[in-house]
Motif scaffolding. Structure first.
Motif, PDB file in Angstrom:
ATOM      1  N   ALA A 129      38.848  52.516  56.909  1.00 36.35           N
ATOM      2  CA  ALA A 129      38.803  54.073  57.169  1.00 36.35           C
ATOM      3  C   ALA A 129      40.188  54.596  57.368  1.00 36.35           C
ATOM      4  CB  ALA A 129      38.052  54.184  58.419  1.00 36.35           C
ATOM      5  N   ASN A 130      41.087  54.000  57.252  1.00 37.82           N
ATOM      6  CA  ASN A 130      42.573  54.771  57.748  1.00 37.82           C
ATOM      7  C   ASN A 130      43.313  54.320  56.038  1.00 37.82           C
ATOM      8  OD1 ASN A 130      43.065  51.904  57.606  1.00 37.82           O
ATOM      9  ND2 ASN A 130      44.505  51.769  59.247  1.00 37.82           N
ATOM     10  N   ASN A 131      42.632  54.291  55.176  1.00 37.34           N
ATOM     11  CA  ASN A 131      43.150  54.038  53.841  1.00 37.34           C
ATOM     12  C   ASN A 131      43.090  55.425  52.998  1.00 37.34           C
ATOM     13  OD1 ASN A 131      44.260  53.356  51.535  1.00 37.34           O
ATOM     14  ND2 ASN A 131      42.680  51.844  50.740  1.00 37.34           N
ATOM     15  N   PRO A 132      44.019  56.397  53.083  1.00 39.57           N
ATOM     16  CA  PRO A 132      43.772  57.838  52.588  1.00 39.57           C
ATOM     17  C   PRO A 132      44.082  57.739  50.926  1.00 39.57           C
ATOM     18  CG  PRO A 132      46.087  57.325  53.531  1.00 39.57           C
ATOM     19  CD  PRO A 132      45.303  55.971  53.671  1.00 39.57           C
ATOM     20  N   LYS A 133      44.816  56.629  50.500  1.00 38.31           N
ATOM     21  CA  LYS A 133      45.276  56.924  48.989  1.00 38.31           C
ATOM     22  C   LYS A 133      43.788  56.191  48.029  1.00 38.31           C
ATOM     23  CE  LYS A 133      48.262  54.795  45.751  1.00 38.31           C
ATOM     24  NZ  LYS A 133      49.381  53.824  45.299  1.00 38.31           N
ATOM     25  N   ILE A 134      43.814  56.875  46.951  1.00 38.06           N
ATOM     26  CA  ILE A 134      42.841  56.647  46.074  1.00 38.06           C
ATOM     27  C   ILE A 134      43.374  55.988  44.960  1.00 38.06           C
ATOM     28  CG2 ILE A 134      40.709  57.276  44.744  1.00 38.06           C
ATOM     29  CD1 ILE A 134      40.208  57.353  47.602  1.00 38.06           C
ATOM     30  N   GLY A 135      43.263  54.935  44.205  1.00 40.69           N
ATOM     31  CA  GLY A 135      43.948  54.343  43.198  1.00 40.69           C
ATOM     32  C   GLY A 135      44.809  53.213  43.576  1.00 40.69           C
ATOM     33  N   TYR A 136      45.075  52.364  42.543  1.00 37.69           N
ATOM     34  CA  TYR A 136      46.024  50.935  43.090  1.00 37.69           C
ATOM     35  C   TYR A 136      47.168  50.832  42.229  1.00 37.69           C
ATOM     36  CZ  TYR A 136      40.953  51.108  44.241  1.00 37.69           C
ATOM     37  OH  TYR A 136      39.759  51.639  45.103  1.00 37.69           O
ATOM     38  N   SER A 137      48.090  50.942  42.760  1.00 39.17           N
ATOM     39  CA  SER A 137      49.596  50.792  42.051  1.00 39.17           C
ATOM     40  C   SER A 137      50.229  49.503  42.359  1.00 39.17           C
ATOM     41  CB  SER A 137      50.328  51.745  42.331  1.00 39.17           C
ATOM     42  OG  SER A 137      50.493  51.944  43.590  1.00 39.17           O
ATOM     43  N   ASP A 138      49.879  48.719  43.281  1.00 40.13           N
ATOM     44  CA  ASP A 138      50.080  47.399  43.751  1.00 40.13           C
ATOM     45  C   ASP A 138      49.194  46.569  44.331  1.00 40.13           C
ATOM     46  OD1 ASP A 138      53.512  47.525  43.823  1.00 40.13           O
ATOM     47  OD2 ASP A 138      52.763  49.449  44.136  1.00 40.13           O
ATOM     48  N   ILE A 139      49.116  45.359  43.589  1.00 38.63           N
ATOM     49  CA  ILE A 139      47.819  44.284  43.966  1.00 38.63           C
ATOM     50  C   ILE A 139      48.442  43.192  44.107  1.00 38.63           C
ATOM     51  CG2 ILE A 139      45.636  43.367  43.025  1.00 38.63           C
ATOM     52  CD1 ILE A 139      45.040  45.849  41.520  1.00 38.63           C
ATOM     53  N   VAL A 140      48.098  42.643  45.329  1.00 40.67           N
ATOM     54  CA  VAL A 140      48.579  41.162  45.689  1.00 40.67           C
ATOM     55  C   VAL A 140      47.448  40.163  45.572  1.00 40.67           C
ATOM     56  CG1 VAL A 140      48.113  41.451  48.220  1.00 40.67           C
ATOM     57  CG2 VAL A 140      49.714  39.766  47.569  1.00 40.67           C
ATOM     58  N   MET A 141      47.791  39.059  45.058  1.00 39.05           N
ATOM     59  CA  MET A 141      46.752  38.066  44.831  1.00 39.05           C
ATOM     60  C   MET A 141      47.554  36.679  45.552  1.00 39.05           C
ATOM     61  SD  MET A 141      45.027  37.793  40.813  1.00 39.05           S
ATOM     62  CE  MET A 141      46.840  38.028  39.897  1.00 39.05           C
ATOM     63  N   PRO A 142      46.570  36.265  46.669  1.00 39.68           N
ATOM     64  CA  PRO A 142      47.214  35.142  47.352  1.00 39.68           C
ATOM     65  C   PRO A 142      46.655  34.019  46.712  1.00 39.68           C
ATOM     66  CG  PRO A 142      45.925  36.841  48.836  1.00 39.68           C
ATOM     67  CD  PRO A 142      45.538  37.130  47.371  1.00 39.68           C
ATOM     68  N   PHE A 143      47.432  32.989  46.719  1.00 40.11           N
ATOM     69  CA  PHE A 143      47.099  31.722  46.068  1.00 40.11           C
ATOM     70  C   PHE A 143      47.314  30.657  47.038  1.00 40.11           C
ATOM     71  CE2 PHE A 143      47.615  34.276  42.449  1.00 40.11           C
ATOM     72  CZ  PHE A 143      46.772  33.990  41.493  1.00 40.11           C
ATOM     73  N   ASP A 144      46.302  29.509  47.041  1.00 42.40           N
ATOM     74  CA  ASP A 144      46.719  28.248  48.144  1.00 42.40           C
ATOM     75  C   ASP A 144      46.499  26.900  46.954  1.00 42.40           C
ATOM     76  OD1 ASP A 144      43.840  27.983  47.283  1.00 42.40           O
ATOM     77  OD2 ASP A 144      43.260  28.247  49.526  1.00 42.40           O
ATOM     78  N   SER A 145      46.511  26.011  47.616  1.00 41.44           N
ATOM     79  CA  SER A 145      46.385  24.794  46.555  1.00 41.44           C
ATOM     80  C   SER A 145      45.107  24.116  46.251  1.00 41.44           C
ATOM     81  CB  SER A 145      46.857  23.549  47.848  1.00 41.44           C
ATOM     82  OG  SER A 145      46.252  23.286  48.835  1.00 41.44           O
ATOM     83  N   SER A 146      44.013  25.165  46.663  1.00 42.29           N
ATOM     84  CA  SER A 146      42.749  24.770  46.129  1.00 42.29           C
ATOM     85  C   SER A 146      42.670  24.898  44.811  1.00 42.29           C
ATOM     86  CB  SER A 146      41.670  25.670  46.991  1.00 42.29           C
ATOM     87  OG  SER A 146      41.813  27.037  46.509  1.00 42.29           O
TER      88      SER A 146
END
Length: 251
Positions: A129-146
């Protein structure tokens, strides 16, 4: 929900796609709460009212974004109806808010958005609800050992390409996973080359001896001011006994 619609409509307009506005009514709620309050015996009156309101909303979205919008009102289990209707219409993405009618119990019982996340057959985008921005300029992809952690790479890069987003590769390794660091570095090198082919900027960071993976991921996301976290719905990295999974903690 209205914030989620803005994100969904924006994505649909960018991809020349179609938007389905879905409202699911739990029958018990109608019978136990709404009908006694207005002294009605027939749920169809409530359904008709909701259909009218959803139709008005659909028309507003059509005019603002210039896309095809189909309103659907359904009744039953919220999670099952969302997943089934998404399958029926061959949806490529489900978009929903994280704070719905079940928010009060979401910490212990799991919210509708989390249940959809684990059962859907297509990607799910959740919007706070507190995300005012529309659009995505930075995306994080987390990785583990799976072994399956890399399955999100290609769809994430395709999504990022639409927005020209910068990719952040974040390695999350626990206390006894030092031996996997080299493997992760090799994987990140391969992803960086792939991102370059898509014309995307890509940076990487590996955190080791991590005891609170979800907390560290959010800390990194906040520091880098990322707009989206792309992760596997069944990723079991770390996680507390109470919540049970990394994905649930992140959500």
């Amino acid at each position: 929900a209205l914030k989620a619609i803005k994100h969904a409509a924006f994505i649909a307009s960018l991809n020349k796609g179609e938007l389905i506005l879905l409202n699911v009514q739990k029958k018990n709620d109608l019978i136990d709460i709404i009908l006694p309050a207005i002294k009605l015996k027939d749920t169809s009156i409530i359904t008709k009212y909701i259909q009218e309101k959803l139709g008005e909303l659909a028309e507003q979205v059509r005019k603002e974004y210039g896309i095809k919008v189909s309103p659907i009102v359904s009744m039953g289990s919220v999670t099952s109806e969302i997943v089934d209707i998404a399958d029926e219409h061959k949806a490529g993405l489900i978009v929903m808010g994280t704070q719905g009618g079940d928010s009060d119990s979401s910490l212990l019982l799991g919210s509708n958005s989390y249940r959809v996340l684990t059962k859907a057959h297509c990607p799910v985008l959740t919007v706070r609800a507190n995300n005012p921005k529309i659009g995505y300029s930075d995306i994080v992809m987390p990785f583990d050992s799976s072994g399956h952690t890399r399955q999100k790479v290609v769809p994430t890069l395709k999504f990022a390409e639409k927005f020209g987003a910068k990719i952040h590769l974040l390695g999350i390794l626990g206390k006894h996973e030092e031996g996997y660091k080299y493997n992760l570095e090799v994987i990140f090198g391969q992803i960086e080359k792939l991102a370059d082919k898509h014309g995307l900027k890509c940076v990487s960071k590996i955190l080791d001896h991590v005891t609170q993976p979800a907390e560290q991921t959010i800390k990194y996301a906040n520091k880098e001011k990322v707009d989206l976290i792309s992760m596997m719905s069944d990723q079991k990295t770390g996680g507390s006994i109470l919540l049970g999974s990394y994905a649930h903690e992140i959500l």
